[in-house]
Write a protein that holds these residues in place. Structure first.
Motif, mmCIF file in Angstrom:
data_model
loop_
_atom_site.group_PDB
_atom_site.id
_atom_site.type_symbol
_atom_site.label_atom_id
_atom_site.label_comp_id
_atom_site.label_asym_id
_atom_site.label_seq_id
_atom_site.Cartn_x
_atom_site.Cartn_y
_atom_site.Cartn_z
ATOM 1 N N LEU A 1 -15.369 -14.073 1.260
ATOM 2 C CA LEU A 1 -14.107 -14.498 0.082
ATOM 3 C C LEU A 1 -13.035 -15.100 1.181
ATOM 4 O O LEU A 1 -12.327 -16.231 0.500
ATOM 5 N N LEU A 2 -12.657 -14.814 2.092
ATOM 6 C CA LEU A 2 -11.622 -15.343 2.848
ATOM 7 C C LEU A 2 -11.884 -16.641 3.664
ATOM 8 O O LEU A 2 -10.914 -16.876 4.504
ATOM 9 N N PHE A 3 -13.007 -17.096 3.739
ATOM 10 C CA PHE A 3 -13.330 -18.518 3.922
ATOM 11 C C PHE A 3 -13.484 -19.303 2.490
ATOM 12 O O PHE A 3 -13.152 -20.521 2.356
ATOM 13 N N GLY A 4 -13.985 -18.501 1.589
ATOM 14 C CA GLY A 4 -13.787 -19.275 0.158
ATOM 15 C C GLY A 4 -12.705 -19.632 -0.367
ATOM 16 O O GLY A 4 -12.847 -20.799 -1.076
ATOM 17 N N VAL A 5 -11.743 -18.711 -0.171
ATOM 18 C CA VAL A 5 -10.539 -19.249 -0.981
ATOM 19 C C VAL A 5 -9.567 -20.432 -0.128
ATOM 20 O O VAL A 5 -9.164 -21.161 -1.080
ATOM 21 N N TYR A 6 -10.185 -20.492 0.940
ATOM 22 C CA TYR A 6 -9.467 -21.728 1.539
ATOM 23 C C TYR A 6 -10.322 -22.983 1.105
ATOM 24 O O TYR A 6 -9.686 -23.899 0.898
ATOM 25 N N SER A 7 -11.508 -22.937 0.935
ATOM 26 C CA SER A 7 -12.262 -24.075 0.415
ATOM 27 C C SER A 7 -11.902 -24.311 -0.987
ATOM 28 O O SER A 7 -11.517 -25.368 -1.347
ATOM 29 N N ASN A 8 -11.563 -23.225 -1.583
ATOM 30 C CA ASN A 8 -10.987 -23.709 -3.132
ATOM 31 C C ASN A 8 -9.602 -24.289 -2.843
ATOM 32 O O ASN A 8 -9.165 -24.987 -3.850
ATOM 33 N N THR A 9 -8.835 -23.718 -2.037
ATOM 34 C CA THR A 9 -7.453 -24.453 -1.721
ATOM 35 C C THR A 9 -7.761 -25.959 -1.839
ATOM 36 O O THR A 9 -6.856 -26.720 -1.941
ATOM 37 N N ASN A 10 -8.483 -26.308 -0.793
ATOM 38 C CA ASN A 10 -8.832 -27.909 -0.528
ATOM 39 C C ASN A 10 -9.426 -28.480 -1.603
ATOM 40 O O ASN A 10 -9.152 -29.632 -1.862
ATOM 41 N N ASP A 11 -10.167 -27.786 -2.331
ATOM 42 C CA ASP A 11 -10.961 -28.294 -3.638
ATOM 43 C C ASP A 11 -10.133 -28.353 -5.041
ATOM 44 O O ASP A 11 -10.638 -28.467 -5.876
ATOM 45 N N ILE A 12 -8.789 -28.189 -4.873
ATOM 46 C CA ILE A 12 -8.143 -27.815 -6.292
ATOM 47 C C ILE A 12 -8.501 -29.159 -7.240
ATOM 48 O O ILE A 12 -8.650 -28.713 -8.282
ATOM 49 N N GLU A 13 -8.188 -30.197 -6.915
ATOM 50 C CA GLU A 13 -8.402 -31.520 -7.661
ATOM 51 C C GLU A 13 -9.670 -31.377 -8.323
ATOM 52 O O GLU A 13 -9.832 -31.717 -9.459
ATOM 53 N N GLY A 14 -10.898 -31.548 -7.291
ATOM 54 C CA GLY A 14 -12.196 -31.610 -7.713
ATOM 55 C C GLY A 14 -12.373 -30.616 -8.828
ATOM 56 O O GLY A 14 -13.140 -30.835 -9.832
ATOM 57 N N ASP A 15 -12.096 -29.172 -8.742
ATOM 58 C CA ASP A 15 -12.338 -28.240 -9.414
ATOM 59 C C ASP A 15 -11.515 -28.392 -10.817
ATOM 60 O O ASP A 15 -12.066 -27.854 -11.896
ATOM 61 N N ARG A 16 -10.162 -28.776 -10.758
ATOM 62 C CA ARG A 16 -9.616 -28.988 -12.001
ATOM 63 C C ARG A 16 -10.245 -30.193 -12.785
ATOM 64 O O ARG A 16 -10.173 -29.942 -13.968
ATOM 65 N N SER A 17 -10.995 -31.202 -12.264
ATOM 66 C CA SER A 17 -11.220 -32.234 -12.806
ATOM 67 C C SER A 17 -12.768 -32.003 -13.791
ATOM 68 O O SER A 17 -13.025 -32.480 -14.894
ATOM 69 N N VAL A 18 -13.235 -30.765 -13.441
ATOM 70 C CA VAL A 18 -14.468 -30.225 -14.168
ATOM 71 C C VAL A 18 -14.231 -28.918 -14.688
ATOM 72 O O VAL A 18 -15.187 -28.363 -15.545
ATOM 73 N N GLY A 19 -12.945 -28.379 -14.970
ATOM 74 C CA GLY A 19 -12.697 -27.240 -15.353
ATOM 75 C C GLY A 19 -13.235 -26.138 -14.747
ATOM 76 O O GLY A 19 -13.361 -24.956 -15.419
ATOM 77 N N THR B 1 -9.114 -26.409 8.969
ATOM 78 C CA THR B 1 -9.112 -25.708 10.283
ATOM 79 C C THR B 1 -9.047 -24.135 9.905
ATOM 80 O O THR B 1 -10.021 -23.419 10.377
ATOM 81 N N ALA B 2 -8.228 -23.777 8.916
ATOM 82 C CA ALA B 2 -8.278 -22.365 8.552
ATOM 83 C C ALA B 2 -9.259 -21.824 8.073
ATOM 84 O O ALA B 2 -9.776 -20.708 8.114
ATOM 85 N N ARG B 3 -10.028 -22.747 7.271
ATOM 86 C CA ARG B 3 -11.623 -22.162 6.872
ATOM 87 C C ARG B 3 -12.362 -22.207 7.786
ATOM 88 O O ARG B 3 -13.162 -21.071 7.635
ATOM 89 N N ARG B 4 -12.498 -23.022 8.824
ATOM 90 C CA ARG B 4 -13.396 -22.801 10.008
ATOM 91 C C ARG B 4 -13.341 -21.454 10.667
ATOM 92 O O ARG B 4 -13.976 -21.085 11.292
ATOM 93 N N MET B 5 -11.953 -21.331 10.827
ATOM 94 C CA MET B 5 -11.457 -20.105 11.561
ATOM 95 C C MET B 5 -11.940 -18.824 10.687
ATOM 96 O O MET B 5 -12.119 -17.786 11.291
ATOM 97 N N GLY B 6 -11.983 -18.936 9.272
ATOM 98 C CA GLY B 6 -12.546 -17.721 8.613
ATOM 99 C C GLY B 6 -14.125 -17.543 8.911
ATOM 100 O O GLY B 6 -14.253 -16.155 9.071
ATOM 101 N N PHE B 7 -14.721 -18.110 9.401
ATOM 102 C CA PHE B 7 -16.334 -17.868 9.804
ATOM 103 C C PHE B 7 -16.180 -17.228 11.170
ATOM 104 O O PHE B 7 -16.889 -16.115 11.105
ATOM 105 N N ARG B 8 -15.351 -17.365 11.871
ATOM 106 C CA ARG B 8 -15.183 -16.903 13.223
ATOM 107 C C ARG B 8 -14.398 -15.509 13.056
ATOM 108 O O ARG B 8 -15.008 -14.542 13.560
ATOM 109 N N VAL B 9 -13.666 -15.351 12.190
ATOM 110 C CA VAL B 9 -12.979 -14.158 11.916
ATOM 111 C C VAL B 9 -14.210 -13.246 11.241
ATOM 112 O O VAL B 9 -14.012 -11.973 11.840
#
Length: 324
Positions: A212-230, A297-305
């Motif tokens: 979850l703690l690298f998924g939420v960083y992906s979601n933060t990066n993907d805000i516009e794309g996710d909003r565009s499809v609801g 970069t924070a997302r990639r850090m999430g995998f290592r953590v």
């Protein structure tokens, strides 16, 4: 897809990519992202640490369960890619205007697989998962009904995550990412021992928060794309400040679970100290993403953590075993 998305796709494929089908299917299954599969190490060492009798039937059960979870996740991400391609969100999030994303991560967008091929793969992986998890239940020394029910629900929800009902499009994404990790620790442990254990529960909760703690960083990066499809995620719904507070709360919760476990006796008193390196790196991840503004970069850090957390939990289990 809209006309603008069609144009983006044409731009994306301006230079054709050639890759073998087998490699493309491996990319579709995201086999290089193995973080959920690490549950097997946590479960096996937890069984050794918390039980006095060890049955050899645990080995085929664990083998079938882990192979089944690989297929469950391969099906889930393949359905996710299929839906992301057909609704256009992956064009926005992985297109030519997103240079930090690698082209081949999305075989449908890159053109190395067709939608029909991806859909057949997703259903095939789901069928294999059903067979393997059934075999795990039959091979295990115990088969608690609540565990079987949990596995069935997880299997069904995984298929419906981005396909069919599309649960991840309706606000269930964050909960499912964590719950999946919890099930992948608790279910095989129960099949092996027939019970729950407080220390294993603590480890399961921490394990589930990792993906979850690298998924939420992906979601933060993907805000516009996710909003565009609801597609409803916390990041696409709330303000940037509220999203940062949400991710910070999740990071703190990961530490708090270990601390409460140590304080209450659910885990060894020293467990929170053993997990301290992961807690420090989790704070560094949050700083990188929301203070320095470097989300990817924070997302990639999430995998290592997460991988560090798994290593520390495995070592903690071995210490308990050695000192029993």
């Amino acid at each position: 897809m809209t006309r603008s998305q069609d144009r983006l796709l044409a731009q994306w494929r301006a230079e054709p990519i050639r890759e073998g089908k087998l490699r493309s299917y491996a990319r579709l299954a995201k086999l290089d992202v193995y973080d959920y599969y690490l549950s097997g190490f946590v479960v096996f060492t937890a069984i050794l640490a918390t039980t006095t009798q060890f049955s050899v039937s645990v080995f085929p059960m664990l083998l079938c369960f882990v192979a089944g979870e690989v297929c469950v996740l391969a099906s889930l991400v393949a359905f996710d890619d299929y839906t992301g391609y057909t609704d256009g969100s992956d064009i926005a999030n992985y297109g030519p205007d997103a240079p930090l994303r690698r082209k081949l991560r999305k075989p449908l967008v890159a053109g190395t697989l067709t939608p029909a091929e991806a859909l057949r793969f997703a259903w095939g992986a789901a069928a294999a998962a059903a067979i393997l998890w059934t075999a795990a239940v039959l091979a295990g020394p115990y088969s608690p009904m609540w565990t079987i029910g949990l596995m069935v629900v997880t299997f069904v929800v995984s298929i419906q995550y981005s396909y069919g009902v599309k649960l991840s499009y309706h606000g269930f994404q964050e909960l499912f990412l964590a719950a999946l990790g919890w099930v992948l620790v608790l279910a095989p442990y129960a099949l092996a021992t027939g019970r729950l254990d407080s220390f294993v529960l603590v480890q399961a909760l921490i394990f589930g928060l990792g993906p979850l703690l690298f998924g939420v960083y992906s979601n933060t990066n993907d805000i516009e794309g996710d909003r565009s499809v609801g597609r409803t995620t916390v990041a696409s719904t709330v303000s940037p400040r509220a999203n940062a507070l949400f991710v910070g709360a999740l990071s703190l919760a990961e530490f708090a679970i270990g601390a409460i476990g140590s304080l209450t006796g659910a885990a060894p008193w020293w467990f929170v100290l053993a997990m301290a390196p992961a807690s420090v790196f989790r704070a560094m991840q949050f700083y990188r993403g929301f203070r320095a503004g470097d989300i990817m970069t924070a997302r990639r850090m999430g995998f290592r953590v997460h991988r560090l957390s798994v290593l520390l939990m495995v070592l903690a289990n071995l210490i308990v075993l050695a000192t029993a």
